[in-house]
Design an enzyme around this catalytic site. Structure first.
Site, PDB file in Angstrom:
ATOM      1  CE  LYS A   1      36.041  36.216  49.634  1.00  0.00           C
ATOM      2  NZ  LYS A   1      36.981  35.675  50.663  1.00  0.00           N
TER       3      LYS A   1
ATOM      4  CB  THR B   1      36.310  40.242  46.742  1.00  0.00           C
ATOM      5  OG1 THR B   1      36.419  40.802  45.448  1.00  0.00           O
ATOM      6  CG2 THR B   1      35.123  39.274  46.724  1.00  0.00           C
ATOM      7  CG  ASP B   2      36.155  45.033  44.064  1.00  0.00           C
ATOM      8  OD1 ASP B   2      36.396  43.826  43.791  1.00  0.00           O
ATOM      9  OD2 ASP B   2      36.720  45.967  43.474  1.00  0.00           O
ATOM     10  CD  GLU B   3      35.998  39.571  41.281  1.00  0.00           C
ATOM     11  OE1 GLU B   3      35.287  38.658  40.868  1.00  0.00           O
ATOM     12  OE2 GLU B   3      37.169  39.740  40.914  1.00  0.00           O
TER      13      GLU B   3
ATOM     14  CE1 TYR C   1      37.167  34.789  45.214  1.00  0.00           C
ATOM     15  CE2 TYR C   1      36.576  36.673  43.854  1.00  0.00           C
ATOM     16  CZ  TYR C   1      37.203  36.152  44.966  1.00  0.00           C
ATOM     17  OH  TYR C   1      37.862  36.991  45.850  1.00  0.00           O
TER      18      TYR C   1
HETATM   19  P1  NAD Z   1      45.426  33.214  47.137  1.00  0.00           P
HETATM   20  O1  NAD Z   1      44.713  32.287  46.217  1.00  0.00           O
HETATM   21  O2  NAD Z   1      46.751  33.761  46.736  1.00  0.00           O
HETATM   22  O3  NAD Z   1      45.625  32.492  48.559  1.00  0.00           O
HETATM   23  C1  NAD Z   1      44.620  31.735  49.157  1.00  0.00           C
HETATM   24  C2  NAD Z   1      45.255  30.933  50.292  1.00  0.00           C
HETATM   25  O4  NAD Z   1      44.233  30.173  50.938  1.00  0.00           O
HETATM   26  C3  NAD Z   1      46.296  29.915  49.802  1.00  0.00           C
HETATM   27  O5  NAD Z   1      47.441  29.961  50.626  1.00  0.00           O
HETATM   28  C4  NAD Z   1      45.583  28.579  49.927  1.00  0.00           C
HETATM   29  O6  NAD Z   1      46.466  27.489  50.162  1.00  0.00           O
HETATM   30  C5  NAD Z   1      44.685  28.843  51.121  1.00  0.00           C
HETATM   31  N1  NAD Z   1      43.497  27.950  51.140  1.00  0.00           N
HETATM   32  C6  NAD Z   1      42.655  27.680  50.107  1.00  0.00           C
HETATM   33  N2  NAD Z   1      41.708  26.812  50.502  1.00  0.00           N
HETATM   34  C7  NAD Z   1      41.940  26.538  51.815  1.00  0.00           C
HETATM   35  C8  NAD Z   1      41.297  25.740  52.780  1.00  0.00           C
HETATM   36  N3  NAD Z   1      40.207  25.018  52.471  1.00  0.00           N
HETATM   37  N4  NAD Z   1      41.797  25.702  54.043  1.00  0.00           N
HETATM   38  C9  NAD Z   1      42.903  26.416  54.360  1.00  0.00           C
HETATM   39  N5  NAD Z   1      43.558  27.184  53.480  1.00  0.00           N
HETATM   40  C10 NAD Z   1      43.091  27.263  52.224  1.00  0.00           C
HETATM   41  O7  NAD Z   1      44.386  34.380  47.443  1.00  0.00           O
HETATM   42  P2  NAD Z   1      44.634  35.938  47.725  1.00  0.00           P
HETATM   43  O8  NAD Z   1      44.643  36.652  46.440  1.00  0.00           O
HETATM   44  O9  NAD Z   1      45.767  36.085  48.671  1.00  0.00           O
HETATM   45  O10 NAD Z   1      43.253  36.291  48.464  1.00  0.00           O
HETATM   46  C11 NAD Z   1      43.131  36.156  49.877  1.00  0.00           C
HETATM   47  C12 NAD Z   1      41.744  36.571  50.303  1.00  0.00           C
HETATM   48  O11 NAD Z   1      41.515  37.925  49.933  1.00  0.00           O
HETATM   49  C13 NAD Z   1      40.618  35.760  49.649  1.00  0.00           C
HETATM   50  O12 NAD Z   1      39.615  35.566  50.603  1.00  0.00           O
HETATM   51  C14 NAD Z   1      40.127  36.652  48.526  1.00  0.00           C
HETATM   52  O13 NAD Z   1      38.769  36.415  48.258  1.00  0.00           O
HETATM   53  C15 NAD Z   1      40.336  38.021  49.135  1.00  0.00           C
HETATM   54  N6  NAD Z   1      40.579  39.129  48.180  1.00  0.00           N
HETATM   55  C16 NAD Z   1      41.546  39.009  47.230  1.00  0.00           C
HETATM   56  C17 NAD Z   1      41.803  40.094  46.378  1.00  0.00           C
HETATM   57  C18 NAD Z   1      42.881  40.043  45.331  1.00  0.00           C
HETATM   58  O14 NAD Z   1      42.984  40.963  44.531  1.00  0.00           O
HETATM   59  N7  NAD Z   1      43.739  39.030  45.288  1.00  0.00           N
HETATM   60  C19 NAD Z   1      41.053  41.265  46.510  1.00  0.00           C
HETATM   61  C20 NAD Z   1      40.047  41.322  47.494  1.00  0.00           C
HETATM   62  C21 NAD Z   1      39.849  40.244  48.338  1.00  0.00           C
HETATM   63  O1  DAU Z   2      38.343  42.682  42.610  1.00  0.00           O
HETATM   64  C1  DAU Z   2      38.939  41.845  43.545  1.00  0.00           C
HETATM   65  C2  DAU Z   2      39.267  40.522  42.915  1.00  0.00           C
HETATM   66  O2  DAU Z   2      40.387  40.737  42.050  1.00  0.00           O
HETATM   67  C3  DAU Z   2      39.581  39.429  43.924  1.00  0.00           C
HETATM   68  O3  DAU Z   2      38.449  39.179  44.696  1.00  0.00           O
HETATM   69  C4  DAU Z   2      40.034  38.139  43.209  1.00  0.00           C
HETATM   70  O4  DAU Z   2      40.418  37.167  44.173  1.00  0.00           O
HETATM   71  C5  DAU Z   2      41.219  38.473  42.339  1.00  0.00           C
HETATM   72  O5  DAU Z   2      41.625  37.326  41.608  1.00  0.00           O
HETATM   73  C6  DAU Z   2      40.864  39.607  41.365  1.00  0.00           C
HETATM   74  O6  DAU Z   2      39.861  39.147  40.410  1.00  0.00           O
HETATM   75  P1  DAU Z   2      39.945  39.562  38.865  1.00  0.00           P
HETATM   76  O7  DAU Z   2      39.162  38.603  38.085  1.00  0.00           O
HETATM   77  O8  DAU Z   2      39.655  41.010  38.695  1.00  0.00           O
HETATM   78  O9  DAU Z   2      41.542  39.356  38.649  1.00  0.00           O
HETATM   79  P2  DAU Z   2      42.387  38.737  37.432  1.00  0.00           P
HETATM   80  O10 DAU Z   2      43.819  39.039  37.722  1.00  0.00           O
HETATM   81  O11 DAU Z   2      42.017  37.320  37.156  1.00  0.00           O
HETATM   82  O12 DAU Z   2      41.905  39.614  36.195  1.00  0.00           O
HETATM   83  C7  DAU Z   2      42.013  41.026  36.193  1.00  0.00           C
HETATM   84  C8  DAU Z   2      41.406  41.522  34.888  1.00  0.00           C
HETATM   85  O13 DAU Z   2      42.259  41.107  33.805  1.00  0.00           O
HETATM   86  C9  DAU Z   2      40.052  40.944  34.573  1.00  0.00           C
HETATM   87  O14 DAU Z   2      39.261  41.950  33.941  1.00  0.00           O
HETATM   88  C10 DAU Z   2      40.330  39.797  33.612  1.00  0.00           C
HETATM   89  C11 DAU Z   2      41.563  40.283  32.855  1.00  0.00           C
HETATM   90  N1  DAU Z   2      42.514  39.241  32.423  1.00  0.00           N
HETATM   91  C12 DAU Z   2      42.957  38.335  33.341  1.00  0.00           C
HETATM   92  C13 DAU Z   2      43.859  37.357  33.002  1.00  0.00           C
HETATM   93  C14 DAU Z   2      44.346  36.344  34.015  1.00  0.00           C
HETATM   94  C15 DAU Z   2      42.972  39.208  31.127  1.00  0.00           C
HETATM   95  O15 DAU Z   2      42.588  40.065  30.288  1.00  0.00           O
HETATM   96  N2  DAU Z   2      43.876  38.250  30.772  1.00  0.00           N
HETATM   97  C16 DAU Z   2      44.332  37.304  31.637  1.00  0.00           C
HETATM   98  O16 DAU Z   2      45.148  36.426  31.254  1.00  0.00           O
END
Ligand code: NAD
Ligand code: DAU
Length: 364
Positions: free
Chosen positions: A163, A134-136, A159
């Site tokens: 990562k 992730t970019d975080e 988180y």
């Molecule tokens: P998600 O929470 O939707 O899915 C995570 C999956 O991992 C789930 O299916 C869960 O059951 C599985 N999991 C969790 N713990 C586990 C374990 N111990 N063993 C096996 N499986 C397990 O997450 P996502 O949003 O699809 O993110 C997927 C990946 O991409 C993560 O590594 C996250 O850090 C990264 N990522 C997410 C975003 C985003 O915006 N969602 C952006 C950049 C990177």
């Molecule tokens: O940047 C990549 C990341 O993006 C991934 O690594 C994470 O897995 C993914 O969950 C996401 O993280 P964020 O914290 O940016 O996503 P989230 O959807 O939780 O929140 C997006 C923005 O919105 C953040 O600035 C917090 C704000 N927010 C979020 C929720 C859930 C609100 O204002 N209200 C809300 O109820």
């Protein structure tokens, strides 16, 4: 033909990727390993049938015996590691699962790859471990600037720290042991199958239901949004052509303030309900849904701005985000409107039953 272990393949991005790869690379055998936490939903993969090209295994990436067994029995030559605890708010409430899955789980996978792939001299042929990150990890930006692959890591939430730690382990296994790894660091994804705790699906569903829309702090925080299909294509490209030991930033070149996203969602849901008498009947609402917006207490340590410089993957591998945000967000709102049963089952907790019905007898 590759034998690809995809961890976390029943989650949001993982499932989109599995569905993408099954079409883009139909000769590959895809072995999905997923613990099915609250965020994992096997129903996301119901388009696939178990057989020579696809197998689902319910299990934990921390289970070394299970992971070793899969490397051995399936002769895994490729890993794509999505499995993670992914929600920042949950990491603030309870960081332990993040340490266990994101750090120790990645470590367990790396150890298995080291054990099965590094048996002879030199780098193993035809093997690849892609770690999805992730970019975080880069922390927070001010009003200007972009994250590049050389930006120093500065994670601010548990988180992000977990990562970052896993990224460092992946890097260390390349430099120390010669494990063939590559890492992607992506910005915020949106699209089908995203768990409704994250900003976009939460706001779409709450807006439809006429529930309050909680915007954290002043709503001015900026995220760089990428349609999930574009992320999946980037991962597939890095898997095929990325240089080993490198990291690739992936982003949408699409910075938006949270408040602007929420307002846009309100108008799209209003528009859709206007056209759809079924939705109007089930979710009656007078006026504009933007009246539901509430500013609430800020997330502790809330990063102000993320923005990705993705010129490396663009120049080296020819990737570019294909979806304009206006199209992607419309598609996403429509997907949640058209797939009410999917999120209604999640909100009711019923979705875990799908797994029991499909797999319960066989796996116990
Ligand atoms: P998600 O929470 O939707 O899915 C995570 C999956 O991992 C789930 O299916 C869960 O059951 C599985 N999991 C969790 N713990 C586990 C374990 N111990 N063993 C096996 N499986 C397990 O997450 P996502 O949003 O699809 O993110 C997927 C990946 O991409 C993560 O590594 C996250 O850090 C990264 N990522 C997410 C975003 C985003 O915006 N969602 C952006 C950049 C990177
Ligand atoms: O940047 C990549 C990341 O993006 C991934 O690594 C994470 O897995 C993914 O969950 C996401 O993280 P964020 O914290 O940016 O996503 P989230 O959807 O939780 O929140 C997006 C923005 O919105 C953040 O600035 C917090 C704000 N927010 C979020 C929720 C859930 C609100 O204002 N209200 C809300 O109820």
């Amino acid at each position: 033909m590759r034998r690809v272990l995809i961890t976390g393949g029943a989650g949001f991005i993982g499932a989109n990727f599995v569905l993408h790869l099954s079409k883009a690379s139909p000769a590959d055998r895809l072995i999905v390993l997923d613990k099915l936490t609250y965020a994992g939903n096997i129903e996301n993969l119901k388009a696939l049938t178990e057989g020579p090209n696809y197998r689902f295994v319910k299990g934990d990436i921390n289970d070394a015996a299970l992971v070793d067994g899969l490397f051995h029995d399936e002769a895994i030559d490729t890993v794509v590691n999505f499995a993670a605890e992914s929600h920042v708010d949950r990491s603030i409430l309870g960081p332990r699962d993040f340490v266990e899955t994101n750090i120790l789980g990645t470590f367990t996978l790396l150890e298995a790859a080291r054990k099965y792939w590094l048996r002879g001299e030199g780098r193993p042929e035809g093997k690849r471990f892609l770690h999805v990150s992730t970019d975080e990890v880069y922390g927070s930006l001010g009003a200007t600037g972009l994250f590049t692959e050389t930006t120093a890591y500065s994670p601010n939430s548990p988180y992000a720290a977990s990562k970052a730690s896993s990224d460092h382990l992946v890097r260390a296994y390349f430099h120390t042991y010669g494990l063939p790894v590559v890492t992607t660091n992506c910005s915020n994804n949106y699209g089908p199958f995203q768990f409704p705790e994250k900003l976009i699906p939460l706001m779409v569903i709450n807006a439809l239901k006429g529930k309050p829309l909680p915007v954290y702090g002043d709503g001015q925080n900026v995220r760089d949004w990428l349609f999930v299909e574009d992320h999946c294509k980037a991962i597939a490209l890095v898997l095929n052509k990325g240089r080993l030991g490198e990291t690739y930033n992936v982003g949408g070149r699409n910075e938006k303030k949270n408040i602007d996203i929420v307002k846009l969602i309100c108008s799209l849901v209003d528009e859709r309900a206007q056209k759809d008498s079924g939705l109007r009947k089930d979710f009656p609402f007078e006026g504009s849904r933007s009246s539901l917006i509430h500013f609430v207490k800020d997330r502790p340590g809330h990063d102000r701005r993320y923005a990705i410089d993705c010129s490396k993957i663009e120049k080296e591998l020819g990737w570019t985000p294909e979806h304009a945000f206006e199209d992607g967000i419309r598609k996403t709102v429509d997907w949640y409107m058209d797939n009410r049963a999917w999120w209604e089952r999640i909100l009711s907790g019923e979705y875990t039953e799908y797994y029991n019905l499909q797999y319960g007898k066989r796996l116990g």
